[in-house]
Design an enzyme around this catalytic site. Structure first.
Site, PDB file in Angstrom:
ATOM      1  N   CYS A 138       0.820  -1.226   0.000  1.00 36.11           N
ATOM      2  CA  CYS A 138       0.000   0.000   0.000  1.00 36.11           C
ATOM      3  C   CYS A 138       0.847   1.266   0.000  1.00 36.11           C
ATOM      4  O   CYS A 138       0.342   2.348  -0.292  1.00 36.11           O
ATOM      5  CB  CYS A 138      -0.939   0.005   1.199  1.00 36.11           C
ATOM      6  SG  CYS A 138      -2.046  -1.396   1.194  1.00 36.11           S
ATOM      7  N   HIS A 162      -3.236   6.834   2.633  1.00 37.91           N
ATOM      8  CA  HIS A 162      -3.674   5.570   2.024  1.00 37.91           C
ATOM      9  C   HIS A 162      -5.095   5.263   2.501  1.00 37.91           C
ATOM     10  O   HIS A 162      -5.373   5.263   3.694  1.00 37.91           O
ATOM     11  CB  HIS A 162      -2.698   4.460   2.416  1.00 37.91           C
ATOM     12  CG  HIS A 162      -3.215   3.108   2.081  1.00 37.91           C
ATOM     13  ND1 HIS A 162      -3.729   2.807   0.837  1.00 37.91           N
ATOM     14  CD2 HIS A 162      -3.330   1.976   2.824  1.00 37.91           C
ATOM     15  CE1 HIS A 162      -4.124   1.552   0.834  1.00 37.91           C
ATOM     16  NE2 HIS A 162      -3.903   1.021   2.029  1.00 37.91           N
ATOM     17  N   ASN A 190     -10.193  -0.157  -0.422  1.00 39.85           N
ATOM     18  CA  ASN A 190      -8.735  -0.096  -0.305  1.00 39.85           C
ATOM     19  C   ASN A 190      -8.124  -0.656  -1.586  1.00 39.85           C
ATOM     20  O   ASN A 190      -8.202  -1.855  -1.842  1.00 39.85           O
ATOM     21  CB  ASN A 190      -8.301  -0.912   0.918  1.00 39.85           C
ATOM     22  CG  ASN A 190      -6.789  -0.958   1.098  1.00 39.85           C
ATOM     23  OD1 ASN A 190      -6.025  -0.555   0.224  1.00 39.85           O
ATOM     24  ND2 ASN A 190      -6.359  -1.465   2.243  1.00 39.85           N
TER      25      ASN A 190
HETATM   26  N1  ACO Z   1     -18.538  -8.360   8.814  1.00 41.76           N
HETATM   27  C1  ACO Z   1     -19.012  -8.553  10.044  1.00 41.76           C
HETATM   28  N2  ACO Z   1     -18.228  -8.789  11.116  1.00 41.76           N
HETATM   29  C2  ACO Z   1     -16.898  -8.801  10.904  1.00 41.76           C
HETATM   30  C3  ACO Z   1     -16.335  -8.594   9.634  1.00 41.76           C
HETATM   31  C4  ACO Z   1     -17.219  -8.379   8.561  1.00 41.76           C
HETATM   32  N3  ACO Z   1     -16.780  -8.182   7.297  1.00 41.76           N
HETATM   33  N4  ACO Z   1     -15.003  -8.670   9.745  1.00 41.76           N
HETATM   34  C5  ACO Z   1     -14.718  -8.912  11.028  1.00 41.76           C
HETATM   35  N5  ACO Z   1     -15.875  -8.999  11.729  1.00 41.76           N
HETATM   36  C6  ACO Z   1     -16.052  -9.278  13.166  1.00 41.76           C
HETATM   37  C7  ACO Z   1     -14.834  -9.905  13.799  1.00 41.76           C
HETATM   38  O1  ACO Z   1     -14.807 -11.304  13.565  1.00 41.76           O
HETATM   39  C8  ACO Z   1     -15.056  -9.569  15.239  1.00 41.76           C
HETATM   40  O2  ACO Z   1     -15.981 -10.467  15.786  1.00 41.76           O
HETATM   41  P1  ACO Z   1     -15.782 -11.036  17.287  1.00 41.76           P
HETATM   42  O3  ACO Z   1     -15.837  -9.829  18.152  1.00 41.76           O
HETATM   43  O4  ACO Z   1     -16.920 -11.956  17.433  1.00 41.76           O
HETATM   44  O5  ACO Z   1     -14.453 -11.710  17.272  1.00 41.76           O
HETATM   45  C9  ACO Z   1     -15.706  -8.195  15.180  1.00 41.76           C
HETATM   46  O6  ACO Z   1     -16.228  -8.058  13.844  1.00 41.76           O
HETATM   47  C10 ACO Z   1     -14.759  -7.049  15.440  1.00 41.76           C
HETATM   48  O7  ACO Z   1     -13.580  -7.276  14.665  1.00 41.76           O
HETATM   49  P2  ACO Z   1     -12.361  -6.314  14.760  1.00 41.76           P
HETATM   50  O8  ACO Z   1     -11.223  -6.881  13.978  1.00 41.76           O
HETATM   51  O9  ACO Z   1     -12.129  -5.937  16.180  1.00 41.76           O
HETATM   52  O10 ACO Z   1     -12.966  -5.064  13.991  1.00 41.76           O
HETATM   53  P3  ACO Z   1     -12.286  -3.684  13.737  1.00 41.76           P
HETATM   54  O11 ACO Z   1     -13.144  -2.625  14.238  1.00 41.76           O
HETATM   55  O12 ACO Z   1     -10.840  -3.684  14.146  1.00 41.76           O
HETATM   56  O13 ACO Z   1     -12.332  -3.589  12.139  1.00 41.76           O
HETATM   57  C11 ACO Z   1     -10.869  -3.889  10.267  1.00 41.76           C
HETATM   58  C12 ACO Z   1     -11.680  -4.566  11.351  1.00 41.76           C
HETATM   59  C13 ACO Z   1     -11.806  -3.118   9.366  1.00 41.76           C
HETATM   60  C14 ACO Z   1     -10.139  -4.962   9.447  1.00 41.76           C
HETATM   61  C15 ACO Z   1      -9.839  -2.923  10.891  1.00 41.76           C
HETATM   62  O14 ACO Z   1      -9.116  -3.582  11.892  1.00 41.76           O
HETATM   63  C16 ACO Z   1      -8.859  -2.374   9.893  1.00 41.76           C
HETATM   64  O15 ACO Z   1      -9.197  -1.569   9.067  1.00 41.76           O
HETATM   65  N6  ACO Z   1      -7.579  -2.756   9.995  1.00 41.76           N
HETATM   66  C17 ACO Z   1      -6.548  -2.225   9.128  1.00 41.76           C
HETATM   67  C18 ACO Z   1      -6.560  -2.834   7.757  1.00 41.76           C
HETATM   68  C19 ACO Z   1      -5.492  -2.121   6.931  1.00 41.76           C
HETATM   69  O16 ACO Z   1      -5.162  -0.994   7.155  1.00 41.76           O
HETATM   70  N7  ACO Z   1      -4.905  -2.744   5.967  1.00 41.76           N
HETATM   71  C20 ACO Z   1      -3.911  -1.935   5.253  1.00 41.76           C
HETATM   72  C21 ACO Z   1      -2.939  -2.597   4.637  1.00 41.76           C
HETATM   73  S1  ACO Z   1      -3.534  -3.542   3.304  1.00 41.76           S
HETATM   74  C22 ACO Z   1      -2.169  -3.916   2.305  1.00 41.76           C
HETATM   75  O17 ACO Z   1      -1.093  -3.508   2.584  1.00 41.76           O
HETATM   76  C23 ACO Z   1      -2.363  -4.782   1.095  1.00 41.76           C
END
Ligand code: ACO
Length: 338
Positions: free
Chosen positions: A115, A255, A285
């Site tokens: 990214c 990003h 993304n």
């Molecule tokens: N739909 C519904 N529920 C979901 C989903 C979904 N698509 N995905 C995860 N959940 C659930 C999880 O399983 C979890 O359930 P649990 O509490 O029963 O275990 C709950 O939602 C909360 O999950 P979290 O991971 O705590 O959710 P969070 O608020 O952190 O959001 C996310 C997740 C969107 C992935 C976030 O952490 C994020 O954006 N992280 C950064 C990603 C990123 O920046 N990537 C960049 C690099 S990509 C690259 O370099 C190619």
């Protein structure tokens, strides 16, 4: 004594696949909801490439648009850099295919910083110009992430989209690309990876059964937290070195991984909400393509004007991150070609 030689932005373009995939497309396929995706990420829809679209086709479309805005002919391009982590093929480089599509005859290569790829590419391209090794450099960020998404993994498949963005750089007497910072922590390489398909682990039937040919994110929350801190630190370091305060920035184009990451970044830097470009709702993304797409769209929407100070900042797999401080020099939208 000859005048200092710098690099500036002279053209911009972007390209998105035709097919729009709304959040509702995932409902019923995996346990998720439009509401969850919108609230946790800010994404409403994304574009997925169709069978005739690929990283090289999108890259070429974006590059063509950038060349058009700068009225640059193919013969004028001295170097092509394609930042991508979803290449056209293993061999040869994606840049080979893009170079042919654009009918360029210049040296061309791929750069993979996930990214952060476009931020890296802008820095490398500007350095080539400053060194006198090239006059016009095309820097493209292009991805077709949909081909490496595990559509049964709700923690990743809803986050990403396909697309490309491109910038044309040329020499200038005043700094356009003022400074860049590039960084990487390879100890965290396993956090975000496609395990199979490379030399360490070729694709096998067994690997496919275990879905190892798809993107995996081990700890989304850790990536989230580290993204905010690393991007804020990189931005602060670049600004301090240039003697520029956050209030002097017209726009921070981060990003586009998650709207919440960008909001948290803005707060950490003490920015007004209007300074932070958030353009993830209809794009998702797009990894290395996200910054040039957001930049192109902000510019065409009239948010960026000549002389504005703009900061790009990215974080992604590697873990890699970086920032570019830019004095805006692209012609205002509405000029011929734009
Ligand atoms: N739909 C519904 N529920 C979901 C989903 C979904 N698509 N995905 C995860 N959940 C659930 C999880 O399983 C979890 O359930 P649990 O509490 O029963 O275990 C709950 O939602 C909360 O999950 P979290 O991971 O705590 O959710 P969070 O608020 O952190 O959001 C996310 C997740 C969107 C992935 C976030 O952490 C994020 O954006 N992280 C950064 C990603 C990123 O920046 N990537 C960049 C690099 S990509 C690259 O370099 C190619």
């Amino acid at each position: 004594m000859s005048a200092e030689r710098y690099a500036k932005l002279s053209g911009l373009g972007s390209a998105l696949p035709e097919r729009v995939v709304p959040n509702s497309w995932f409902e019923g396929r995996i346990e998720t909801s439009d509401e969850w995706i919108r609230e946790r990420t800010g994404i409403r829809s994304r574009r997925f490439a169709g069978p005739s679209e690929s990283t090289a086709s999108l890259a070429a479309d974006a590059a063509r648009a950038a060349m058009r805005t700068a009225a640059a002919q193919p013969s004028a391009i001295d170097l092509l850099i394609v930042a991508t982590c979803t290449p056209e093929r293993f061999i040869p480089s994606t840049a080979s295919f893009v170079q042919a599509r654009l009918e360029l005859s210049c040296p061309s290569f791929d750069l993979n910083a996930a990214c952060a790829g476009f931020v890296y590419g802008l820095s490398v391209g500007a350095a080539q110009i400053r060194a006198g090794a090239a006059d016009r450099v095309l820097v493209v960020g292009a991805e077709v992430l949909s081909r490496v998404l595990d559509m049964s993994d709700r923690t990743t498949c809803v986050l990403f989209g396909d697309g490309a963005g491109a910038a044309l750089l040329e020499p200038s007497e005043e700094p356009g690309i003022i400074d860049s910072l590039l960084a990487l922590d390879g100890r965290q390489a396993e956090l975000l990876t496609v395990p199979a398909g490379g030399s360490a682990e070729p694709v096998t039937h067994e690997g496919i059964e275990h879905r190892r040919n798809y993107l995996r994110m081990l700890d989304g929350q850790s990536v989230f937290r580290q993204a905010v801190v690393a991007m804020a630190d990189a931005a602060t370091a670049v600004l301090q070195k240039a003697g520029i305060g956050p209030a002097d920035l017209r726009a921070v184009i981060g990003h586009q991984a998650n709207a919440r990451i960008l909001t948290a970044l803005g707060k950490r830097l003490g920015l007004e909400p209007g300074q932070v470009v958030i353009d993830i709702a209809e794009v998702g993304n797009t990894s290395a393509a996200s910054i040039p797409i957001a930049m192109d769209r902000a510019w065409r929407a009239g948010r960026l004007s000549p002389n504005d100070l703009v900061l790009t900042v990215a974080f992604g797999a590697g873990l890699s991150w970086g920032a570019n401080l830019i004095r805006w020099t692209a012609p205002p939208p509405g000029t011929p070609g734009v």
